[in-house]
Design a protein around this motif. Structure first.
Motif, mmCIF file in Angstrom:
data_model
loop_
_atom_site.group_PDB
_atom_site.id
_atom_site.type_symbol
_atom_site.label_atom_id
_atom_site.label_comp_id
_atom_site.label_asym_id
_atom_site.label_seq_id
_atom_site.Cartn_x
_atom_site.Cartn_y
_atom_site.Cartn_z
ATOM 1 N N GLY A 75 14.565 -1.394 -0.027
ATOM 2 C CA GLY A 75 15.480 -2.199 -0.898
ATOM 3 C C GLY A 75 14.878 -1.592 -2.299
ATOM 4 N N ALA A 76 13.570 -1.581 -2.429
ATOM 5 C CA ALA A 76 13.137 -1.392 -3.865
ATOM 6 C C ALA A 76 13.640 -0.084 -4.525
ATOM 7 C CB ALA A 76 11.591 -1.302 -3.915
ATOM 8 N N VAL A 77 13.672 1.023 -3.618
ATOM 9 C CA VAL A 77 14.181 2.210 -4.134
ATOM 10 C C VAL A 77 15.718 2.349 -4.129
ATOM 11 C CG1 VAL A 77 14.555 4.751 -3.085
ATOM 12 C CG2 VAL A 77 12.408 3.505 -2.857
ATOM 13 N N GLU A 78 16.536 1.582 -3.487
ATOM 14 C CA GLU A 78 17.957 1.458 -3.765
ATOM 15 C C GLU A 78 18.352 0.872 -5.132
ATOM 16 O OE1 GLU A 78 19.055 -0.571 -0.401
ATOM 17 O OE2 GLU A 78 18.961 1.191 1.280
ATOM 18 N N ARG A 79 17.202 -0.045 -5.564
ATOM 19 C CA ARG A 79 17.816 -0.822 -6.846
ATOM 20 C C ARG A 79 16.944 0.056 -7.768
ATOM 21 N NH1 ARG A 79 17.735 -7.267 -6.037
ATOM 22 N NH2 ARG A 79 18.202 -7.652 -3.738
ATOM 23 N N GLY A 80 16.400 1.042 -7.706
ATOM 24 C CA GLY A 80 16.083 1.791 -8.795
ATOM 25 C C GLY A 80 14.468 1.688 -9.141
ATOM 26 N N TYR A 81 13.754 1.123 -8.183
ATOM 27 C CA TYR A 81 12.323 0.991 -8.496
ATOM 28 C C TYR A 81 11.519 2.078 -7.713
ATOM 29 C CZ TYR A 81 13.553 -3.648 -9.857
ATOM 30 O OH TYR A 81 14.082 -4.849 -10.648
ATOM 31 N N ALA A 82 10.313 2.515 -8.261
ATOM 32 C CA ALA A 82 9.412 3.303 -7.556
ATOM 33 C C ALA A 82 8.649 2.502 -6.657
ATOM 34 C CB ALA A 82 8.317 3.958 -8.564
ATOM 35 N N PHE A 83 8.510 2.656 -5.356
ATOM 36 C CA PHE A 83 7.827 1.863 -4.411
ATOM 37 C C PHE A 83 6.484 2.600 -3.954
ATOM 38 C CE2 PHE A 83 6.749 0.898 0.064
ATOM 39 C CZ PHE A 83 6.741 -0.514 0.015
ATOM 40 N N VAL A 84 5.403 1.654 -4.183
ATOM 41 C CA VAL A 84 4.205 2.241 -4.246
ATOM 42 C C VAL A 84 3.347 1.517 -2.867
ATOM 43 C CG1 VAL A 84 1.784 2.585 -5.091
ATOM 44 C CG2 VAL A 84 4.068 2.764 -6.321
ATOM 45 N N ALA A 85 2.895 2.191 -1.993
ATOM 46 C CA ALA A 85 2.120 1.485 -1.008
ATOM 47 C C ALA A 85 0.787 2.267 -0.842
ATOM 48 C CB ALA A 85 2.914 1.614 0.297
ATOM 49 N N PRO A 86 -0.485 1.251 -1.338
ATOM 50 C CA PRO A 86 -1.701 2.139 -1.318
ATOM 51 C C PRO A 86 -2.210 1.725 0.254
ATOM 52 C CG PRO A 86 -1.224 0.434 -2.935
ATOM 53 C CD PRO A 86 -0.056 0.126 -2.269
ATOM 54 N N ASP A 87 -3.384 2.542 0.351
ATOM 55 C CA ASP A 87 -4.180 2.261 1.642
ATOM 56 C C ASP A 87 -5.273 1.728 1.539
ATOM 57 O OD1 ASP A 87 -2.297 4.148 3.385
ATOM 58 O OD2 ASP A 87 -3.038 5.670 2.465
ATOM 59 N N GLY A 88 -5.456 0.689 2.300
ATOM 60 C CA GLY A 88 -6.815 0.023 2.335
ATOM 61 C C GLY A 88 -7.628 0.896 3.120
ATOM 62 N N TYR A 89 -8.908 0.957 2.829
ATOM 63 C CA TYR A 89 -9.715 1.898 3.526
ATOM 64 C C TYR A 89 -11.258 1.277 3.407
ATOM 65 C CZ TYR A 89 -11.932 5.999 5.443
ATOM 66 O OH TYR A 89 -12.737 6.511 6.352
ATOM 67 N N HIS A 90 -12.008 0.735 4.369
ATOM 68 C CA HIS A 90 -13.228 0.305 4.297
ATOM 69 C C HIS A 90 -13.678 0.899 5.911
ATOM 70 C CE1 HIS A 90 -13.313 -2.006 0.702
ATOM 71 N NE2 HIS A 90 -11.935 -2.013 1.057
ATOM 72 N N PRO A 91 -14.446 1.996 5.913
ATOM 73 C CA PRO A 91 -14.853 2.322 7.230
ATOM 74 C C PRO A 91 -15.706 1.578 7.862
ATOM 75 C CG PRO A 91 -15.666 3.795 5.309
ATOM 76 C CD PRO A 91 -14.557 2.941 4.730
ATOM 77 N N ASN A 92 -16.623 0.875 7.225
ATOM 78 C CA ASN A 92 -17.425 -0.005 8.167
ATOM 79 C C ASN A 92 -17.139 -1.481 8.344
ATOM 80 O OD1 ASN A 92 -19.648 2.070 7.930
ATOM 81 N ND2 ASN A 92 -19.987 1.641 6.064
ATOM 82 N N SER A 93 -15.944 -1.524 7.767
ATOM 83 C CA SER A 93 -15.418 -2.977 8.134
ATOM 84 C C SER A 93 -14.911 -3.109 9.619
ATOM 85 C CB SER A 93 -14.275 -3.340 7.130
ATOM 86 O OG SER A 93 -13.473 -4.462 7.517
ATOM 87 N N ARG A 94 -14.452 -4.350 10.070
ATOM 88 C CA ARG A 94 -14.139 -4.471 11.334
ATOM 89 C C ARG A 94 -12.557 -3.890 11.412
ATOM 90 N NH1 ARG A 94 -11.620 -10.515 13.939
ATOM 91 N NH2 ARG A 94 -11.010 -9.656 15.664
ATOM 92 N N PHE A 95 -11.855 -4.165 10.464
ATOM 93 C CA PHE A 95 -10.601 -3.132 10.205
ATOM 94 C C PHE A 95 -10.908 -2.134 9.173
ATOM 95 C CE2 PHE A 95 -8.815 -7.425 11.852
ATOM 96 C CZ PHE A 95 -8.264 -6.855 12.927
ATOM 97 N N VAL A 96 -10.783 -0.885 9.743
ATOM 98 C CA VAL A 96 -10.909 0.145 8.732
ATOM 99 C C VAL A 96 -9.848 0.131 7.568
ATOM 100 C CG1 VAL A 96 -10.766 2.660 8.433
ATOM 101 C CG2 VAL A 96 -11.854 1.740 10.488
#
Length: 279
Positions: A75-96
């Motif tokens: 939806g963001a791209v269709e409306r003319g926005y750049a869509f950005v999705a960062p990666d959470g990353y913590h290798p020593n966390s319960r959820f990497v």
């Protein structure tokens, strides 16, 4: 195409459209963009011209590339926005794949507030959208990170759209400055209940959504405490604090669990554009 004609076409493209019209060399599912602290994914409108940025933070255990085909991403791209999705990353966390949400009893390898600033600056440069509107959205753990950014670094975005995640204990006494924030939550969410819950024997506690909203109301100067108005839709209950001294707060509850209600992405984009129009 003859070499001279190719050169002329490239010159005209660069002159008329500038950097935003150039094809991205990173950002798709297979090739993330890289900054000093990590990676992110990005999609641009088909014509290469963006009018702002919509950034979405994934939940714990997920990855940014999975959001490229999400309702908000498309939806963001269709409306003319750049869509950005960062990666959470913590290798020593319960959820990497996690975010360094501020919470008593936790520690992380990376300062995600600084990382997201790096991502935003890099994405703005690639898209050619410096000083254009930004929406920061997030789900679950990503939603809590959105609350942290909104509270601690309110100038990061023009508007914030957290879903199924709020501030964690110990709760701050106040936020830095007023913001525009639209919070969405499932009435039957058992993963992140509206009232929060204790984890790890009570050493880590999810914050209470109602307490987070109270802190933000006080920051925004919502002196009446109660919302200016309530509204109802089939399977949606909304509260609107739009008469505060600064900023606006919206709350949408739905009868589902830990997930997005139908139409969430469209509603958030509509709301984001309403915020822009009102400024």
């Amino acid at each position: 195409m003859k070499p001279r004609m190719f050169f002329w076409a490239a010159f005209v493209s660069a002159t008329l459209f500038g950097p935003a019209a150039q094809a991205l060399d990173c950002g798709n599912a297979e090739t993330p963009c890289v900054v000093d602290r990590g990676t992110y994914h990005m999609a641009m409108p088909e014509d290469g011209q963006a009018k702002g940025i919509v950034m979405h933070l994934h939940g714990a255990g997920a990855q940014g590339k999975g959001l490229l085909k999400s309702g908000l991403g498309r939806g963001a791209v269709e409306r003319g926005y750049a869509f950005v999705a960062p990666d959470g990353y913590h290798p020593n966390s319960r959820f990497v794949r996690n975010w360094s949400v501020r919470a008593k009893g936790t520690s992380f390898e990376r300062d995600d507030a600084a990382f997201l600033r790096d991502v935003l600056a890099d994405a703005q440069a690639k898209a050619g959208v410096a000083d254009m509107p930004v929406l920061l959205a997030g789900f679950s753990r990503g939603g809590s990170m959105v609350w942290d950014i909104a509270c601690d670094d309110p100038g990061f975005a023009m508007a914030y759209a957290p879903m199924a995640g709020a501030l964690w204990d110990d709760l701050p006494d106040s936020c830095t400055a007023p913001v525009n924030l639209f919070h969405t939550h499932g009435w039957n969410d058992r993963t992140v209940p509206l009232e929060g819950r204790s984890l790890r024997g009570g050493t880590v506690i999810q914050g209470d959504v109602w307490a987070s909203l109270k802190i933000l109301r006080e920051t925004n100067g919502c002196d009446a405490r109660q919302p200016e108005r309530n509204s109802f839709e089939p399977e949606r209950w909304l509260r609107h604090w739009t008469d505060c001294a600064a900023g606006r707060i919206e709350l949408m509850l739905h009868p589902g669990g830990h997930g997005a209600p139908r139409g969430w992405a469209t509603r958030m984009l509509d709301w984001f554009e309403t915020v822009q129009a009102d400024l």
